[in-house]
Write a protein that holds these residues in place. Structure first.
Motif, short mmCIF file in Angstrom:
data_model
loop_
_atom_site.label_atom_id
_atom_site.label_comp_id
_atom_site.label_asym_id
_atom_site.label_seq_id
_atom_site.Cartn_x
_atom_site.Cartn_y
_atom_site.Cartn_z
N UNK A 106 0.82 -1.20 0.00
CA UNK A 106 0.00 0.00 0.00
C UNK A 106 0.86 1.26 0.00
N UNK A 107 0.33 2.30 -0.61
CA UNK A 107 1.06 3.56 -0.72
C UNK A 107 1.37 4.14 0.66
N UNK A 108 2.53 4.74 0.78
CA UNK A 108 3.04 5.39 2.00
C UNK A 108 3.43 4.40 3.10
N UNK A 109 3.50 3.11 2.75
CA UNK A 109 3.95 2.09 3.70
C UNK A 109 5.44 2.28 3.98
N UNK A 110 5.83 2.14 5.25
CA UNK A 110 7.25 2.22 5.63
C UNK A 110 7.82 0.88 6.07
N UNK A 111 7.23 0.30 7.11
CA UNK A 111 7.74 -0.96 7.64
C UNK A 111 6.68 -1.59 8.54
N UNK A 112 6.93 -2.83 8.94
CA UNK A 112 6.05 -3.55 9.86
C UNK A 112 6.87 -4.16 10.98
N UNK A 113 6.21 -4.36 12.11
CA UNK A 113 6.80 -5.05 13.25
C UNK A 113 5.80 -6.11 13.69
N UNK A 114 6.30 -7.30 13.98
CA UNK A 114 5.44 -8.42 14.35
C UNK A 114 5.65 -8.78 15.82
N UNK A 115 4.57 -9.01 16.53
CA UNK A 115 4.60 -9.41 17.93
C UNK A 115 3.59 -10.52 18.12
N UNK A 116 4.06 -11.76 18.17
CA UNK A 116 3.16 -12.90 18.24
C UNK A 116 2.33 -12.94 16.97
N UNK A 117 1.02 -13.02 17.11
CA UNK A 117 0.12 -13.02 15.95
C UNK A 117 -0.25 -11.63 15.48
N UNK A 118 0.18 -10.60 16.25
CA UNK A 118 -0.13 -9.21 15.91
C UNK A 118 0.95 -8.62 15.02
#
Length: 183
Positions: A159-171
């Motif tokens: 998606x536009x303007x996405x930077x990064x993701x962080x995962x914590x368990x299932x979240x």
């Protein structure tokens, strides 16, 4: 559920079981606020909490000193619960009953942090509407961040303007911001 840090650290919030909410886990909240704490002074920002549910993210911001918090959810029971809890804890949270997408289409309120926790079962088209409406309607301050919580099985990195993701368990938290311009 408990408040992780700040003035109300350790206070428990017991929402009625009948409310249709899936609060962010304590572990995920703590990790998220550790990230935000390195970038923002909580008493200097404004927050928009979308799909607020029982308000767990709003309470965390309020406990840390944020005084401009708007929580939006379409469930009247959730809005009543947020209002009651905010009043009981003397927290400055304005709760609004509205469909989130309609709210985003009509909103003029600019926020430093916009947090969205839509149902994990949303189709990708629904997830994509969130950053689309936030950026089209210029609802995020220039130095702000949109954070979308979702299942680790949902990929919104395209998606536009996405930077990064962080995962914590299932979240998973996906971070979006205005593109940076180089001088």
């Amino acid at each position: 559920m408990r408040i992780i840090s700040g003035l109300h650290k350790g206070r428990r919030i017991n929402a009625p079981k009948k409310l249709p909410a899936r609060p962010t886990t304590d572990m995920a909240k703590e990790a998220l606020f550790n990230i935000l704490n390195n970038t923002y002074y909580f008493d200097d920002i404004s927050v928009l909490d979308l799909f607020a549910g029982i308000g767990s993210i709003s309470y965390e911001f309020a406990s840390r000193g944020t005084t401009q918090i708007t929580a939006v959810d379409q469930e009247l029971g959730c809005i009543k619960f947020i209002n009651e809890t905010a009043e009981s804890f003397e927290m400055p949270i304005q709760a609004i009953k509205s469909d989130v997408f309609k709210f985003l289409e009509q909103a003029t309120l600019k926020s430093t942090i916009i947090f969205a926790d839509p149902p994990y079962a949303f189709p990708i088209e629904e997830f994509s509407k969130i950053p689309e409406l936030v950026f089209e309607n210029n609802l995020l301050e220039d130095d702000g961040v949109l954070i979308v919580e979702h299942s680790k099985h949902t990929d919104i990195s395209h998606l536009e303007n996405y930077n990064y993701s962080k995962s914590y368990g299932g979240n998973m938290f996906s971070f979006f911001s205005h593109p940076t311009t180089e001088d």
